[in-house]
Write a protein that holds these residues in place. Structure first.
Motif, PDB file in Angstrom:
ATOM      1  N   HIS A 168       0.807  -1.212   0.000  1.00 56.20           N
ATOM      2  CA  HIS A 168       0.000   0.000   0.000  1.00 56.20           C
ATOM      3  C   HIS A 168       0.848   1.274   0.000  1.00 56.20           C
ATOM      4  N   SER A 169       2.160   1.116  -0.121  1.00 55.12           N
ATOM      5  CA  SER A 169       3.033   2.276  -0.291  1.00 55.12           C
ATOM      6  C   SER A 169       3.269   2.488  -1.776  1.00 55.12           C
ATOM      7  N   ASN A 170       3.991   3.554  -2.107  1.00 55.80           N
ATOM      8  CA  ASN A 170       4.261   3.784  -3.526  1.00 55.80           C
ATOM      9  C   ASN A 170       5.393   2.923  -4.063  1.00 55.80           C
ATOM     10  N   ARG A 171       5.827   1.936  -3.266  1.00 55.56           N
ATOM     11  CA  ARG A 171       6.717   0.902  -3.806  1.00 55.56           C
ATOM     12  C   ARG A 171       5.998   0.160  -4.939  1.00 55.56           C
ATOM     13  N   ILE A 172       4.667   0.014  -4.819  1.00 47.18           N
ATOM     14  CA  ILE A 172       3.842  -0.550  -5.877  1.00 47.18           C
ATOM     15  C   ILE A 172       3.224   0.599  -6.665  1.00 47.18           C
ATOM     16  N   ASN A 173       3.313   0.529  -7.963  1.00 48.82           N
ATOM     17  CA  ASN A 173       2.805   1.592  -8.836  1.00 48.82           C
ATOM     18  C   ASN A 173       1.358   1.932  -8.470  1.00 48.82           C
ATOM     19  N   ASP A 174       1.118   3.200  -8.106  1.00 41.15           N
ATOM     20  CA  ASP A 174      -0.211   3.616  -7.663  1.00 41.15           C
ATOM     21  C   ASP A 174      -1.278   3.382  -8.724  1.00 41.15           C
ATOM     22  N   GLY A 175      -0.923   3.562  -9.987  1.00 40.29           N
ATOM     23  CA  GLY A 175      -1.892   3.415 -11.055  1.00 40.29           C
ATOM     24  C   GLY A 175      -2.275   1.971 -11.345  1.00 40.29           C
ATOM     25  N   LEU A 176      -1.487   1.032 -10.842  1.00 39.93           N
ATOM     26  CA  LEU A 176      -1.742  -0.387 -11.107  1.00 39.93           C
ATOM     27  C   LEU A 176      -2.274  -1.131  -9.886  1.00 39.93           C
ATOM     28  N   ARG A 177      -2.134  -0.561  -8.694  1.00 42.20           N
ATOM     29  CA  ARG A 177      -2.426  -1.295  -7.467  1.00 42.20           C
ATOM     30  C   ARG A 177      -3.846  -1.841  -7.414  1.00 42.20           C
ATOM     31  N   GLY A 178      -4.812  -1.088  -7.919  1.00 38.77           N
ATOM     32  CA  GLY A 178      -6.211  -1.508  -7.838  1.00 38.77           C
ATOM     33  C   GLY A 178      -6.488  -2.841  -8.494  1.00 38.77           C
ATOM     34  N   GLY A 179      -5.709  -3.216  -9.491  1.00 38.31           N
ATOM     35  CA  GLY A 179      -5.927  -4.469 -10.200  1.00 38.31           C
ATOM     36  C   GLY A 179      -5.012  -5.591  -9.731  1.00 38.31           C
ATOM     37  N   LEU A 180      -4.404  -5.416  -8.550  1.00 38.21           N
ATOM     38  CA  LEU A 180      -3.427  -6.381  -8.067  1.00 38.21           C
ATOM     39  C   LEU A 180      -3.859  -7.015  -6.744  1.00 38.21           C
ATOM     40  N   SER A 181      -3.263  -8.120  -6.432  1.00 37.24           N
ATOM     41  CA  SER A 181      -3.393  -8.743  -5.117  1.00 37.24           C
ATOM     42  C   SER A 181      -2.000  -9.160  -4.668  1.00 37.24           C
ATOM     43  N   TYR A 182      -1.856  -9.374  -3.357  1.00 29.48           N
ATOM     44  CA  TYR A 182      -0.533  -9.743  -2.846  1.00 29.48           C
ATOM     45  C   TYR A 182      -0.651 -10.902  -1.873  1.00 29.48           C
ATOM     46  N   ARG A 183       0.450 -11.565  -1.658  1.00 31.06           N
ATOM     47  CA  ARG A 183       0.476 -12.725  -0.773  1.00 31.06           C
ATOM     48  C   ARG A 183       1.824 -12.777  -0.040  1.00 31.06           C
ATOM     49  N   ALA A 184       1.786 -13.167   1.228  1.00 27.70           N
ATOM     50  CA  ALA A 184       3.003 -13.360   2.015  1.00 27.70           C
ATOM     51  C   ALA A 184       3.345 -14.840   2.079  1.00 27.70           C
ATOM     52  N   LEU A 185       4.651 -15.136   2.030  1.00 29.19           N
ATOM     53  CA  LEU A 185       5.149 -16.480   2.247  1.00 29.19           C
ATOM     54  C   LEU A 185       5.988 -16.494   3.513  1.00 29.19           C
ATOM     55  N   ILE A 186       5.739 -17.486   4.378  1.00 31.67           N
ATOM     56  CA  ILE A 186       6.485 -17.599   5.628  1.00 31.67           C
ATOM     57  C   ILE A 186       7.071 -19.003   5.729  1.00 31.67           C
ATOM     58  N   PRO A 187       8.201 -19.161   6.431  1.00 29.95           N
ATOM     59  CA  PRO A 187       8.764 -20.509   6.569  1.00 29.95           C
ATOM     60  C   PRO A 187       7.873 -21.391   7.434  1.00 29.95           C
ATOM     61  N   SER A 188       7.797 -22.654   7.078  1.00 25.49           N
ATOM     62  CA  SER A 188       7.068 -23.600   7.909  1.00 25.49           C
ATOM     63  C   SER A 188       7.813 -23.808   9.224  1.00 25.49           C
ATOM     64  N   GLN A 189       7.120 -24.376  10.213  1.00 31.80           N
ATOM     65  CA  GLN A 189       7.774 -24.617  11.496  1.00 31.80           C
ATOM     66  C   GLN A 189       8.962 -25.561  11.330  1.00 31.80           C
ATOM     67  N   GLN A 190       8.794 -26.596  10.492  1.00 31.77           N
ATOM     68  CA  GLN A 190       9.902 -27.538  10.282  1.00 31.77           C
ATOM     69  C   GLN A 190      11.099 -26.845   9.646  1.00 31.77           C
ATOM     70  N   GLU A 191      10.820 -25.953   8.695  1.00 33.05           N
ATOM     71  CA  GLU A 191      11.916 -25.239   8.040  1.00 33.05           C
ATOM     72  C   GLU A 191      12.590 -24.284   9.002  1.00 33.05           C
ATOM     73  N   TRP A 192      11.804 -23.604   9.825  1.00 30.01           N
ATOM     74  CA  TRP A 192      12.327 -22.656  10.814  1.00 30.01           C
ATOM     75  C   TRP A 192      13.246 -23.370  11.800  1.00 30.01           C
ATOM     76  N   GLU A 193      12.816 -24.531  12.261  1.00 30.21           N
ATOM     77  CA  GLU A 193      13.534 -25.218  13.334  1.00 30.21           C
ATOM     78  C   GLU A 193      14.654 -26.119  12.822  1.00 30.21           C
ATOM     79  N   LYS A 194      14.790 -26.213  11.513  1.00 32.62           N
ATOM     80  CA  LYS A 194      15.841 -27.057  10.947  1.00 32.62           C
ATOM     81  C   LYS A 194      17.222 -26.492  11.311  1.00 32.62           C
ATOM     82  N   VAL A 195      18.106 -27.352  11.767  1.00 35.55           N
ATOM     83  CA  VAL A 195      19.456 -26.927  12.146  1.00 35.55           C
ATOM     84  C   VAL A 195      20.323 -26.832  10.890  1.00 35.55           C
TER      85      VAL A 195
END
Length: 504
Positions: free
Chosen positions: A444-471
């Motif tokens: 929602h900042s101007n890092r994303i083109n203001d003129g295009l934002r309305g037609g976009l969606s975004y998604r976050a990816l996070i590490p799984s617990q197994q991946e996080w805890e992997k040594v």
């Protein structure tokens, strides 16, 4: 050819005594303006270094002698632990000798050529020390003009010294005029100097950035086969960091912005390098650690059970010349993180119709394999449960693609201190809310083109617990902690062209 290309072969001269006081020993090195000898001060029994200066081809003797005197004045005016001390100057039989502090240490050029790229915390420490020397010089009205790895000496205890102020020009001394000689090493010469402008403090900062790039990558950023090709590259090309990220990458790329006006200041560089030194990430190929929010530069890395280590975002696209992490951006991220952990996010996703459900990546996650490419930002496959992102899925954003990587952050961890505890997994809900807050704020900042934002969606990816805890399997790997932000068409279709843009 630069000093970084030439291996020095020491020579042992016949015993000579200069000014009935300094007995010369072995040759320590040589450059375009003279030879450096180990010597003994026979009066007080001190070991010193003596630079025997020779008149360069094409130089006028008067101009050259003025530079010699300026070196002595410069050394005497500067008081900083990272500046090599000048003790004396001697003129004998038509040759001028400068007596200096003897530093029993190799140059940064030697260290990297022998051992390869340095760890990020060491690079940051060297950068802070050399920056301190430059700030002292600039405050005294002095521009070094030849900051490069061959002029940075690094001892085994980590102390760094900047030497060779012999071609420094006191910018407030109107009696000194330039002779038309090319002063400085071409591969470490700032673009404005290549373009014909006079050296300025910002030029030294650019050269420092290039020297730190060399320490991080093991290669000179713009070095080419000929001087002409090197200068052309400095003016027209953008280097890519592939082994470091986070504040260190932001400092290096910010220092190497193509224009003095776009370059980060010495104060900003100090802040970023201090952060990098404190965090002490392990950033070797493939890196992990502390990626910057908008810019980083890893080697290709496979995560999700594929060693080694964690994924990191790709570097800037060609044509970017300014660092995207400024002091204001750092403050904004700090405010965001502080607010999040206080339970009062500065920006909260709430009910955001443009946010898609957060997915996990890595072992046991929604996306089992997540390959982060070092050369592209866009992916030609959708991010859905059961999907994988391989190397072949990364494409130039001008090609048809489904999603674009626009942000990354490292919520916790990254210490390189022996015995430091592993960062505790915060729980999927908490980590997801953190990632959604970060990704939403950027979206929602101007890092994303203001003129295009309305037609976009975004998604976050996070590490799984197994991946996080992997040594991590070995010292070259880091624990996986990064969250990633992707953006795509709201209707699920493919698009061409990037939607993320450079912001100050």
């Amino acid at each position: 050819m630069t000093d970084e290309q030439i291996a020095t072969t020491p020579a042992v001269p016949a015993t000579r005594v200069i000014a009935n006081r300094y007995r010369l020993g072995e040759e320590l090195g040589r450059g375009g303006m003279g030879v450096v000898w180990r010597a003994e001060d026979l009066v007080i029994g001190r070991q010193v270094a003596i630079k025997e200066l020779r008149l360069p081809d094409g130089a006028e003797e008067g101009v050259f002698q003025e530079r010699v005197l300026r070196e002595v004045r410069t050394g005497g005016r500067l008081n900083d632990p990272a500046v090599v001390t000048v003790f004396d100057v001697v003129a004998e039989r038509g040759t001028t000798y400068i007596v200096m502090e003897l530093i029993e240490a190799p140059t940064l050029s030697d260290i990297v050529r022998r051992g390869g790229p340095l760890p990020p915390h060491q690079i940051a420490s060297i950068g802070l020390q050399v920056l301190s020397a430059l700030r002292a010089a600039h405050e005294a009205g002095i521009v070094h003009r030849d900051v490069k790895p061959a002029n940075i000496m690094v001892s085994s205890n980590g102390r760094a010294k900047l030497t060779d102020f012999g071609i420094a020009q006191a910018i407030d001394d109107p009696r000194i005029t330039t002779s038309g000689m090319l002063v400085g090493s071409p591969a470490f010469m700032a673009p404005e100097r290549v373009g014909g402008r006079e050296a300025m403090p910002a030029s030294d900062l650019w050269s420092l950035g290039a020297a730190l790039f060399f320490a991080a990558e093991g290669a000179v950023p713009f070095e080419r086969a000929t001087t002409a090709a090197t200068l052309h590259a400095i003016m027209n090309e953008v280097p890519y960091l592939t082994r470091v990220q986070g504040p260190l990458a932001s400092a290096i790329m910010g220092l190497m912005a193509s224009t003095p006006e776009g370059r980060i200041t010495a104060e900003q560089a100090h802040g970023l390098l201090t952060l990098a030194a404190q965090q002490q990430p392990v950033a070797v190929t493939p890196p992990g650690g502390q990626p910057t929010l908008h810019h980083a530069g890893p080697s290709p890395t496979m995560v999700s059970g594929h060693p080694p280590g964690s994924a990191v975002p790709p570097p800037m696209r060609p044509g970017r010349k300014k660092a995207l992490w400024t002091t204001g951006a750092l403050a904004g991220v700090a405010l965001l993180v502080a607010g999040f952990f206080l339970g009062k996010p500065v920006w909260s996703p709430g009910v955001d119709e443009q946010m898609l459900p957060t997915l996990t990546y890595g072992e046991g996650g929604d996306i089992a394999e997540l390959y982060l490419d070092s050369g592209y930002y866009c992916v030609n496959t959708t991010l859905d449960k059961g999907r994988s992102v391989s190397q072949s899925n990364w494409v130039d954003c001008e090609e048809h693609h489904d999603v674009e990587l626009y942000g990354a952050h490292h919520p916790v961890g990254g210490a390189d201190t022996e015995g430091a505890p592993e960062a505790r997994y915060p729980g999927q809900e908490t980590l997801a809310h953190y990632a959604e807050t970060v990704c939403g704020l950027i979206f929602h900042s101007n890092r994303i083109n203001d003129g295009l934002r309305g037609g976009l969606s975004y998604r976050a990816l996070i590490p799984s617990q197994q991946e996080w805890e992997k040594v991590p399997e070995n010292y070259t790997s880091d624990a996986v902690r990064s969250v990633y932000c992707f953006v795509g068409d709201r209707d699920g279709g493919q698009r061409t062209g990037a939607v993320a843009q450079e912001v100050e």
